[in-house]
Design a protein around this motif. Structure first.
Motif, short mmCIF file in Angstrom:
data_model
loop_
_atom_site.label_atom_id
_atom_site.label_comp_id
_atom_site.label_asym_id
_atom_site.label_seq_id
_atom_site.Cartn_x
_atom_site.Cartn_y
_atom_site.Cartn_z
N UNK A 1 37.42 77.68 40.92
CA UNK A 1 36.33 76.90 41.48
C UNK A 1 35.65 77.66 42.61
N UNK A 2 34.32 77.68 42.59
CA UNK A 2 33.57 78.34 43.64
C UNK A 2 33.31 79.81 43.40
N UNK A 3 33.83 80.35 42.32
CA UNK A 3 33.62 81.77 42.01
C UNK A 3 32.58 81.86 40.90
N UNK A 4 31.39 82.30 41.27
CA UNK A 4 30.31 82.46 40.32
C UNK A 4 30.20 83.91 39.88
N UNK A 5 29.13 84.18 39.17
CA UNK A 5 28.94 85.51 38.59
C UNK A 5 28.93 86.60 39.65
N UNK A 6 28.10 86.46 40.68
CA UNK A 6 27.99 87.52 41.69
C UNK A 6 29.30 87.74 42.44
N UNK B 1 32.29 87.10 41.35
CA UNK B 1 33.23 87.73 40.43
C UNK B 1 32.94 89.21 40.25
N UNK B 2 31.67 89.59 40.16
CA UNK B 2 31.32 91.00 40.00
C UNK B 2 31.73 91.78 41.25
N UNK B 3 31.45 91.22 42.42
CA UNK B 3 31.83 91.90 43.67
C UNK B 3 33.34 92.07 43.73
N UNK B 4 34.08 91.02 43.39
CA UNK B 4 35.54 91.11 43.39
C UNK B 4 36.03 92.17 42.40
N UNK B 5 35.42 92.20 41.23
CA UNK B 5 35.82 93.17 40.22
C UNK B 5 35.54 94.59 40.68
#
Length: 108
Positions: free
Chosen positions: A75-80, A82-86
């Motif tokens: 919850x609260x993790x969107x596309x951007x 997630x990409x930054x985390x990846x």
């Protein structure tokens, strides 16, 4: 451009937008505000273009897409996010307990 370079460039665009918006609030001259508005609009379009490029890169790589889907379950993790985390922590996309990891990162 690599994902990390796109993320980095978008970050700079977002920072520039913040600066321009703050500056606009202090400008009294309508003509100058109009010029600042033009700059803001141009940077917003570039930022949106960066997001579209990120989507295309992720969609073109099934492994990245699968990792992002795992990260975005939290919850609260969107596309951007997630990409930054990846990009910043590539091991996240391969771990089994993504929700727990994201929670530990303070994302939930």
């Amino acid at each position: 451009m690599a994902l990390s370079e796109l993320i980095h460039h978008r970050h700079h665009l977002v920072d520039a937008l913040k600066v321009l918006r703050a500056h606009r609030q202090q400008v009294l001259d309508a003509a100058v505000r109009k010029e600042i508005d033009r700059s803001i609009n141009a940077l917003e379009k570039r930022s949106e273009a960066m997001v579209q490029q990120l989507h295309k890169k992720v969609d073109a790589n099934p492994a990245w897409k699968k990792k992002l889907e795992r990260l975005m379950v939290a919850q609260g993790v969107g596309f951007l996010t997630a990409v930054v985390l990846l990009v910043k922590m590539p091991e996240l996309g391969s771990l089994n307990r993504v929700r727990r990891i994201v929670k530990l990162l303070g994302m939930v």
